[in-house]
Design a protein around this motif. Sequence first.
Motif, PDB file in Angstrom:
ATOM      1  N   GLU A  61       8.069  25.999 -81.174  1.00 23.05           N
ATOM      2  CA  GLU A  61       8.426  25.308 -79.936  1.00 23.05           C
ATOM      3  C   GLU A  61       9.664  25.932 -79.299  1.00 23.05           C
ATOM      4  N   GLU A  62      10.665  26.256 -80.125  1.00 21.54           N
ATOM      5  CA  GLU A  62      11.888  26.864 -79.606  1.00 21.54           C
ATOM      6  C   GLU A  62      11.622  28.255 -79.044  1.00 21.54           C
ATOM      7  N   PHE A  63      10.781  29.022 -79.740  1.00 19.20           N
ATOM      8  CA  PHE A  63      10.426  30.360 -79.260  1.00 19.20           C
ATOM      9  C   PHE A  63       9.758  30.263 -77.895  1.00 19.20           C
ATOM     10  N   LEU A  64       8.796  29.353 -77.764  1.00 17.35           N
ATOM     11  CA  LEU A  64       8.063  29.198 -76.513  1.00 17.35           C
ATOM     12  C   LEU A  64       8.998  28.800 -75.380  1.00 17.35           C
ATOM     13  N   GLN A  65       9.849  27.840 -75.643  1.00 23.21           N
ATOM     14  CA  GLN A  65      10.794  27.385 -74.628  1.00 23.21           C
ATOM     15  C   GLN A  65      11.722  28.522 -74.197  1.00 23.21           C
ATOM     16  N   ASP A  66      12.140  29.337 -75.151  1.00 22.84           N
ATOM     17  CA  ASP A  66      13.067  30.428 -74.854  1.00 22.84           C
ATOM     18  C   ASP A  66      12.437  31.489 -73.963  1.00 22.84           C
ATOM     19  N   ILE A  67      11.218  31.939 -74.291  1.00 18.57           N
ATOM     20  CA  ILE A  67      10.634  33.039 -73.522  1.00 18.57           C
ATOM     21  C   ILE A  67      10.126  32.579 -72.153  1.00 18.57           C
ATOM     22  N   ARG A  68       9.845  31.290 -72.001  1.00 18.69           N
ATOM     23  CA  ARG A  68       9.326  30.815 -70.726  1.00 18.69           C
ATOM     24  C   ARG A  68      10.391  30.781 -69.623  1.00 18.69           C
ATOM     25  N   HIS A  69      11.647  31.039 -69.973  1.00 21.50           N
ATOM     26  CA  HIS A  69      12.687  31.132 -68.941  1.00 21.50           C
ATOM     27  C   HIS A  69      12.467  32.342 -68.040  1.00 21.50           C
ATOM     28  N   ASN A  70      11.845  33.402 -68.579  1.00 20.64           N
ATOM     29  CA  ASN A  70      11.717  34.618 -67.755  1.00 20.64           C
ATOM     30  C   ASN A  70      10.436  35.404 -68.008  1.00 20.64           C
ATOM     31  N   SER A  71       9.423  34.772 -68.625  1.00 23.77           N
ATOM     32  CA  SER A  71       8.196  35.518 -68.905  1.00 23.77           C
ATOM     33  C   SER A  71       6.973  34.623 -68.755  1.00 23.77           C
ATOM     34  N   THR A  72       5.883  35.226 -68.220  1.00 26.41           N
ATOM     35  CA  THR A  72       4.602  34.524 -68.123  1.00 26.41           C
ATOM     36  C   THR A  72       3.551  35.170 -69.029  1.00 26.41           C
ATOM     37  N   ILE A  73       4.009  35.972 -70.014  1.00 14.64           N
ATOM     38  CA  ILE A  73       3.081  36.584 -70.963  1.00 14.64           C
ATOM     39  C   ILE A  73       2.240  35.489 -71.633  1.00 14.64           C
ATOM     40  N   PRO A  74       0.918  35.673 -71.735  1.00 10.69           N
ATOM     41  CA  PRO A  74       0.077  34.628 -72.354  1.00 10.69           C
ATOM     42  C   PRO A  74       0.495  34.335 -73.790  1.00 10.69           C
ATOM     43  N   VAL A  75       0.526  33.058 -74.126  1.00 14.64           N
ATOM     44  CA  VAL A  75       0.847  32.606 -75.485  1.00 14.64           C
ATOM     45  C   VAL A  75      -0.249  31.670 -75.959  1.00 14.64           C
ATOM     46  N   ILE A  76      -0.876  32.013 -77.082  1.00 15.01           N
ATOM     47  CA  ILE A  76      -1.858  31.145 -77.722  1.00 15.01           C
ATOM     48  C   ILE A  76      -1.221  30.561 -78.980  1.00 15.01           C
ATOM     49  N   VAL A  77      -1.095  29.259 -79.026  1.00 12.10           N
ATOM     50  CA  VAL A  77      -0.530  28.592 -80.196  1.00 12.10           C
ATOM     51  C   VAL A  77      -1.624  28.411 -81.240  1.00 12.10           C
ATOM     52  N   ILE A  78      -1.294  28.752 -82.493  1.00 12.07           N
ATOM     53  CA  ILE A  78      -2.206  28.535 -83.618  1.00 12.07           C
ATOM     54  C   ILE A  78      -1.496  27.598 -84.593  1.00 12.07           C
ATOM     55  N   SER A  79      -2.005  26.395 -84.729  1.00 16.13           N
ATOM     56  CA  SER A  79      -1.274  25.392 -85.504  1.00 16.13           C
ATOM     57  C   SER A  79      -2.214  24.466 -86.254  1.00 16.13           C
ATOM     58  N   ALA A  80      -1.706  23.883 -87.336  1.00 19.12           N
ATOM     59  CA  ALA A  80      -2.465  22.882 -88.085  1.00 19.12           C
ATOM     60  C   ALA A  80      -2.403  21.525 -87.397  1.00 19.12           C
ATOM     61  N   LYS A  81      -1.488  21.358 -86.443  1.00 16.50           N
ATOM     62  CA  LYS A  81      -1.409  20.096 -85.711  1.00 16.50           C
ATOM     63  C   LYS A  81      -2.645  19.962 -84.824  1.00 16.50           C
TER      64      LYS A  81
END
Length: 223
Positions: A61-81
């Motif tokens: 979650e912290e990684f995603l929040q950090d990079i979204r300040h200046n990047s729109t690179i696609p992110v696919i979350v893979i989680s057990a949740k």
Amino acid sequence: MATILIIEDDIAIHSLIKEALNLHGYSTQSAYSGTEGKLLFEYGHVDLVLLDLMLPGMNGEEFLQDIRHNSTIPVIVISAKNDQHSKLELLTNGADDYITKPFDVKELLARIHIQLRHATLASVSSRKDIQYKNIDVNLDTREVKVNNQTLHFTGREYAILLLFLENPQKVFSRANIYESVWNEPYFDSDKTINMHISNLRNKLNREDTNYIKTIWGIGFKFD
């Protein structure tokens, strides 16, 4: 050749993903913590990120929040949740897709292909900049400004915004939006569309200007 950053601390899962991606012609970078992933993301070339959530150091979650300040690179979350609240929260906070463990490798590859295709189409559409009222979009850099203030969007939010900007005054049903942006058949995805439209409205609305109008019983239009 697209480069995919795998951020996953489970060695077995990480190796499975890496092997599958390499077999299908992708270049990969490997990180086993959020902190390591951030360094690779910032100092290397990455076209897409596969992101676990439960990571040592900086979590997903912290990684995603950090990079979204200046990047729109696609992110696919893979989680057990696998609860609906977690999925919607991650999508709201900038994830482009979400797949639950255990997952089918073929499904993961298909989702990667879709996200990379969307990113490519968005970058290839660099015909000219788009200006609409006080919205300015640089199609080369994917920078969006409203009243000269830079705003940040997820990949899906950006794609929906372009769809509206390129077709102002046109009324889109939820199915129209889903099939145009997700590029797959619509299957009762009202919650998904409503969430993305709500996020767009919150980011775009300045000085009581409501760009996205709801056409009751039909869908939405940009005005």
